[in-house]
Design a protein around this motif. Sequence first.
Motif: not given
Length: 323
Positions: A168-173, A186-201
């Motif tokens: 969720x990018x709006x949530x991140x911002x 790409x950096x925002x996708x990685x940041x959203x992972x960290x903020x949401x405690x989930x890892x894309x695999x």
Amino acid sequence: MSPDRHDPAPSHATAPPPMSKEAFRSLYDRLRAQALAGGTDRRSGTLSRLTPERVVAAAAGVRSGRTVSLAAPVETSPGPDDPHPASHSMIAPADGDADGHGLRFALDRFAMNVHGDADSHLDALCHVIFDGELYGGVPASTVTPDGAGALTVDLVRDGIVGRGVLLDIPRLRGVPWLDPGDAVTADELAAAEAAQDVTVGPGDLLFVRVGHRLRRRSLGPWDAARARAGLHPGAMDFLAERGVAALGSDGNNDTAPSVVADVAFPVHVLAVQAMGMHLMDYLDFEELVPVCEQSDRRHFLCVVAPLRLPSATGSPVNPIAVL
């Protein structure tokens, strides 16, 4: 202001970094070479990453059994982003025919411009032609006025089932939505992972929320062909590195105006034609978001079942999240 006159100009968006034609070509060549060298199948593309073991693991992650649709209601009225909406008509019963005794049936007919800018749909691997070729070097001549002869939506006739991940990018911002013209990096996708405690695999179905649907409902529709939020083409490196199987967004996946000169849909070119990745455009995550918040989980079993259209370049789609 009336919905059909809404100004799509960005209000608080940061202009996404442009990408030169040379940089895009370099990225295209690299992602295409990686896809064809290994890790993806020349017939099914990145869906080859959805192994039976990964499907079983995704199913094992179901907790509550709650189901949520990721599709928007089909539009049947014209608008600035949908000049040729789907048509729905009743062909039976005729007026008065339903009265009285005996059996009657209600019948209807439906038609859709599959690849429009309003309705939720899936893009098949034959949808994008670039430099005279489809994915995997298949000649563009296989697509004719009578239909496509290769890489059609029939490749996914058995469905797409795997672990869905929502970023969720709006949530991140800290904003309700991204404004038209903005792009997710790409950096925002990685940041959203960290903020949401989930890892894309590997094998995941990645869903990226830009807030397109919420903005449309709040401010009214606009000409999304001219201005919309989406992914920056550089974000496709993130998907390649993580081994994503399919990509979906509540927008078109591509931002507009394009950040690449002379390439109007760079993300479509990179995902579909270079990497062999099915895309899902104009989904709707607004019902899913609060469910994810309540459960504190941004991953779920996802079931995608396109229509069986043997020679089609895409299909209406209604992905179902199972949490």
